[in-house]
Write an enzyme that holds these catalytic residues in place. Structure first.
Site, short mmCIF file in Angstrom:
data_model
loop_
_atom_site.label_atom_id
_atom_site.label_comp_id
_atom_site.label_asym_id
_atom_site.label_seq_id
_atom_site.Cartn_x
_atom_site.Cartn_y
_atom_site.Cartn_z
N LYS A 166 1.01 -1.24 -0.04
CA LYS A 166 0.03 -0.02 0.12
C LYS A 166 0.92 1.26 0.11
O LYS A 166 0.48 2.10 0.56
CB LYS A 166 -1.06 0.13 1.06
CG LYS A 166 -2.02 -1.30 1.16
CD LYS A 166 -2.82 -1.15 2.12
CE LYS A 166 -3.89 -2.38 2.23
NZ LYS A 166 -4.97 -2.32 3.07
N LEU A 468 -16.14 -44.24 39.62
CA LEU A 468 -16.42 -42.98 40.21
C LEU A 468 -16.35 -42.73 41.66
O LEU A 468 -15.98 -43.62 42.31
CB LEU A 468 -17.86 -42.40 39.86
CG LEU A 468 -18.37 -42.22 38.54
CD1 LEU A 468 -19.88 -42.27 38.23
CD2 LEU A 468 -17.62 -41.07 37.81
N GLY A 470 -17.33 -42.66 45.43
CA GLY A 470 -18.43 -43.18 46.00
C GLY A 470 -18.78 -44.47 45.22
O GLY A 470 -20.18 -45.13 45.54
N GLY A 472 -17.55 -47.40 45.47
CA GLY A 472 -17.24 -48.55 46.20
C GLY A 472 -15.75 -49.28 45.98
O GLY A 472 -15.69 -50.18 46.63
N SER A 541 -8.94 -42.66 38.68
CA SER A 541 -8.34 -42.56 37.45
C SER A 541 -9.24 -42.52 36.35
O SER A 541 -9.52 -43.61 35.63
CB SER A 541 -7.36 -43.96 37.30
OG SER A 541 -8.19 -45.27 38.01
#
Lengths: 632, 302
Positions: A166, A468, A470, A472, A541
């Site tokens: 330009k 997950l 909880g 067990g 994990s």
């Protein structure tokens, strides 16, 4: 086809002869929408007759329909090939364009200039010999100019054209041009360019593109096209040491065993000595075979097949090197990594690293810092996200041979692939080998794992409980351990919560920390199996990739993935530690199952339906499985 | 990255050979799409070079729409015999049963059923995990952005916005079972490169590329060759013998001829150098609307 030649025919034959000598140059254009990049490429294509009338007619109608130039020809539409791009008026990917003059064929990688598309620019620059960096003469050097220049230098491009565009809008003023050049040179001293050629031009008006501009008699340098035609690149490629990554073992019959590949650098002659650095095996070249006959000598860039005078064991992924100048062999190196995935880099996670024809498993063992592409500042980082660049140490599962990227762009570059999605998630350039790995040798010990296990009258094994919070896991693991203990077996239980109080107390719950958490536990479990123990690991994990990493640490048949498959609703209902309630309330971040993913195991050895059976029944299933496999 | 010693054609040749060898090394069951045209001729020539002295370690697949020029099929049979190729020919049986053809069903449906569907059937049937094609980036805007290793889902779809980044000459060849790639060794060649290379290497091509007197009718601004008696002539149409040739070859009712006297390679190249229209102009398939090739490719067209 066998007509006698007339005069025009002999002219065309001369032309065709000259074409056989024509060279090739690959370059990249960097600049933003407003710098006139599309206009520049459009002009080069038009002036070299690579635009046809039907394409021009399509362009005219498209310009009226979706153009951004008020109905005038919008060259950007030529380059924006995908419908989404044309409609949104943006360029979202790398496009390759072609044009040719009598001297050279050109391949142009056209990439967008927006910050979020670092990935595309790096892709385009990886195969380029030269970069055209566009600057709007009215605006001078901008943040993005520095960004483009840094990326170009990172990818090892030595030749740059600083296209100050330009010029017509600044009255072709030489002072404007000189000031920009001076400022740029000051900034570019930190970058590894060998040759920066500034050219004042106007793509729209055609100044200094092909012919010297009448409007800028003060400029005595080359025009854009003449520089592109004449610039010498990669002059020393043939003088570099011979590198030949073996692609394919060519074995048509018992009497012929050749190694097919493309020469990365240097040259090779019949009789030359070669060595495969990883094994240290060497031989001499017997023949250089091609479809068009045997060669005495072959050079960088040629695709050939080599036969050797000795029967040595060479396969795909090996690199044949010059005997007197071989590449480095190591299993650790430092590299600059460009992250290209929406999913962030997780240091410690295993990825597939592909360098040339060689694939291995690798992880980032240390992320030293990331580099801000706008300011070149270094900042500390725990991960890299899309378009970020970091300096990292890599650890590989085996030693491979490579060169530093500054010495060899082919044998010093790699891509990283996610092992599960198969996406290309990163690209790296190697700085240097880390020799620490070579200095720590394995201490050999007389009492080995077999002896230790035999003394205990058992087979070592790892029971890896995943599921997950909880679900067990720990309760069931505890029950299994009690049963094993009662049977007189030697065990140890590594529990997620307990380990986080000690060994891993420095780690949080980000994805990166979760990966490191599992890596340490995996290594600990391996030491325990070495000691002959049956090790029970109870960890959420959540990622498939880290469970696989732990599995890979053990011998075949030693690793039992126990998936405690309890539905989220039941776990949340139980909420023994009150954690789900806190996570739902937003008090805990990155909670698995709520705002962090759990990747369900696909090949677990044992699956326990946690919501359906009792702890006792679950423990019995696991004991039965161990008995069946001969562990106990 | 370039080398001053090698001409542009030799560099393109080496790059294509590299791609052929990568695919064969990394995939279980590759195939080469052989469409009989000039690009396929070059592709085949490069495949022979890539693996020499071994024979080409994969089969050729021709998806026959039953509407190819007669001379194309004759040429195919000659080449297969001469080079000892393993050629698989697939014709979409559903299409044949329903009598699908360009005159009765229109070009779009014909191409979709006989080409795209037929191709997918064949790929599924033989469980190919990689397919070589002769597409070039200079042909069309959406091709300019396609990767050399172009990923396809297990339903053969291309997602242009989720393409894998492709750097250096290091290709990501990993796919899950059922997924595949299309590999394009000629990505960086232009039409002119193809012709110059055919000339340089004296590669045999279908004679339809050379000018000869052929019976043609003009229809919708294109010259269509009356290749057999399946072509229904409209009122006022009488085939005229004109000196014509073809820049691309496909189904004869969908491929426009150009008037030309170029009867050898130098003359063709000379015509190209002054040509002001692109080769795809002679193809009905691209003309529906802009973006139509991108859409077809997403659906599995090559």
């Amino acid at each position: 086809m066998n007509q006698p030649l007339d005069t025009t025919n002999s002219e065309i034959n001369d032309y065709l002869k000259s074409q056989e000598q024509k060279g090739m140059l690959r370059f990249i254009t960097c600049g933003s929408v407003d710098d006139g990049k599309s206009t520049l490429i459009g002009r080069l294509l038009w002036d070299s007759k690579m635009l046809f009338e039907d394409q021009l007619a399509t362009l005219a109608s498209e310009s009226k329909r979706v153009g951004t130039q008020g109905g005038k020809l919008d060259y950007a539409l030529l380059l924006d090939g995908l419908q989404a791009e044309r409609e949104q008026g943006i360029t979202i990917d790398v496009a390759y364009r072609f044009f040719a003059t009598d001297k050279r064929k050109f391949i142009v990688a056209d990439t967008p200039g927006h910050e979020q598309y670092t990935r595309n620019m790096v892709t385009g620059a990886s195969t380029a010999d030269l970069a055209v960096i566009l600057i709007d003469a009215r605006k001078g050097i901008l943040t993005q100019t520095m960004r483009h220049s840094f990326l170009v230098s990172l990818l090892g491009i030595k030749n740059v054209i600083l296209a100050v565009n330009k010029m017509d809008l600044v009255d072709y003023d030489s002072n404007v041009f000189n000031k920009i050049v001076e400022e740029y040179n000051e900034f570019a001293t930190d970058l590894a360019f060998e040759n920066v050629t500034p050219i004042p031009l106007s793509a729209l008006a055609g100044d200094n593109i092909i012919a010297h501009s009448e409007n800028m008699r003060w400029y005595l340098g080359p025009t854009l096209l003449s520089h592109l035609e004449d610039v010498q690149v990669d002059e020393d490629l043939e003088d570099k040491p011979f590198r030949f990554p073996v692609q394919w073992v060519n074995r048509p019959n018992l009497d012929f065993r050749g190694f097919s590949g493309t020469i990365s650098s240097g040259s090779i002659r019949v009789g030359d000595g070669i060595v495969e650095p990883a094994s240290g095996k060497s031989s001499t070249v017997k023949d250089i075979v091609t479809f068009d006959g045997s060669l005495d000598v072959a050079y960088a860039g040629q695709a050939i097949t080599i036969t050797l005078n000795d029967e040595i064991d060479i396969s795909r992924g090996d690199t044949l090197c010059a005997l007197q100048d071989r590449s480095v062999t190591a299993d650790q190196f430092e590299a600059k990594l460009v992250w290209m995935s929406n999913e962030e880099l997780l240091p410690g996670r295993n990825y597939i690293l592909k360098i040339g024809t060689n694939s291995s498993t690798a992880r980032v063992s240390a992320l030293k810092h990331k580099i801000n592409v706008n300011t070149l500042e270094h900042t500390a980082a725990k991960t890299l996200s899309l378009n970020e660049i970091g300096v990292c140490n890599f650890a590989l599962d085996k030693a491979i041979s490579f060169d530093a990227y500054c010495d060899n762009r082919k044998t010093g570059s790699f891509i990283l692939i996610d092992r599960f999605s198969n996406e290309t998630v990163g690209a790296g350039v190697i700085d240097f080998a880390l020799r620490r790995s070579e200095n720590i040798h394995w201490q050999s010990v007389d009492i080995n794992r077999k002896a230790r296990a035999e003394q205990k009258g058992q087979q070592p094994a790892v029971l890896w409980f995943t599921g997950l919070s909880g679900s067990g896991k720990s309760t069931i693991a505890n029950q299994v351990e009690k049963k094993l203990h009662a049977m007189g077996k030697h065990t140890y239980l590594l529990d997620g919560d307990n380990v986080r109080h000690g060994l891993n107390k420095d780690l949080g719950f980000t994805d990166a920390d979760r990966v490191e958490n599992i890596r340490r536990v995996g290594e600990t479990a391996r030491l325990m199996t070495d000691a002959g123990l049956i090790t029970l690991v109870s960890f959420i994990s959540p990622f498939r990739s880290e469970r696989q990493m732990a599995r890979n640490l053990m011998d075949d048949g030693e690793f039992f993935e126990v998936f405690v498959d309890t539905p989220l609703e039941i776990c949340e209902q139980r909420d023994i530690k009150g954690l789900y309630a806190k996570a739902r309330a937003g008090e805990i971040k990155n909670f698995t199952g709520i705002d962090s993913d759990y990747e369900v195991p696909q090949n677990a050895e044992i699956i326990i339906e946690g919501g359906k059976i009792s702890v006792e029944a679950a423990a019995d299933i696991i004991i039965a499985a161990l008995t069946e496999k001969g562990i106990i | 990255m370039s080398n001053a010693r090698l001409s542009h054609l030799r560099q393109l040749e080496a790059e294509s050979i590299h791609i052929f060898r990568e695919v064969v090394s990394e995939f279980e069951n590759p195939v080469m799409l052989y469409s009989i045209g000039k690009d396929s001729s070059v592709l085949l020539h490069l495949a022979r070079k890539a693996f020499y002295p071994s024979p080409i370690p994969f089969p050729m697949l021709h998806v026959d729409t039953t509407w190819k020029f007669k001379e194309m099929i004759e040429f195919r049979e000659k080449i297969v015999k001469e080079y000892g190729l393993n050629l698989l020919v697939h014709i979409n049986p559903d299409g044949v049963e329903r009598g699908v053809g360009p005159f009765t069903h229109g070009s779009a449906l014909h191409t979709d059923v006989m080409k795209t569907e037929g191709l997918k059937q064949a790929l599924d049937h033989y469980k190919f995990d990689a397919a070589f094609g002769g597409a070039r980036r200079d042909e069309e805007a959406s091709r300019a952005k396609e990767r050399i290793f172009s990923f396809r889902t297990d339903t053969h779809r291309w997602d242009p916005k989720a393409q894998r980044p492709e750097l250096w000459n290091t290709y990501n060849a990993r796919v899950h079972p059922g997924e595949s790639i299309r590999a394009f060794p000629l990505s960086n060649w232009t039409e002119l490169d193809i012709w110059q290379y055919i000339y340089l290497e004296q590669i045999p091509i279908v004679p339809l590329y050379f000018a000869a007197k052929r019976p043609v009718v003009e229809r919708d601004g294109m010259m269509i060759m009356v290749d057999d008696d399946r072509m229904p002539l409209e009122e006022g149409e009488t085939p005229e013998m004109k000196s014509v040739r073809f820049r691309t070859l496909g189904c004869y009712p969908l491929t426009g001829a150009i008037e030309s006297t170029a009867s050898d390679l130098p003359e063709i190249i000379q015509e190209m150098l002054v040509a002001r229209t692109s080769e795809r102009q002679g193809r009905l398939i691209d003309k529906d609307q802009s973006g139509s090739m991108e859409r077809k490719k997403q659906e599995g067209y090559f």
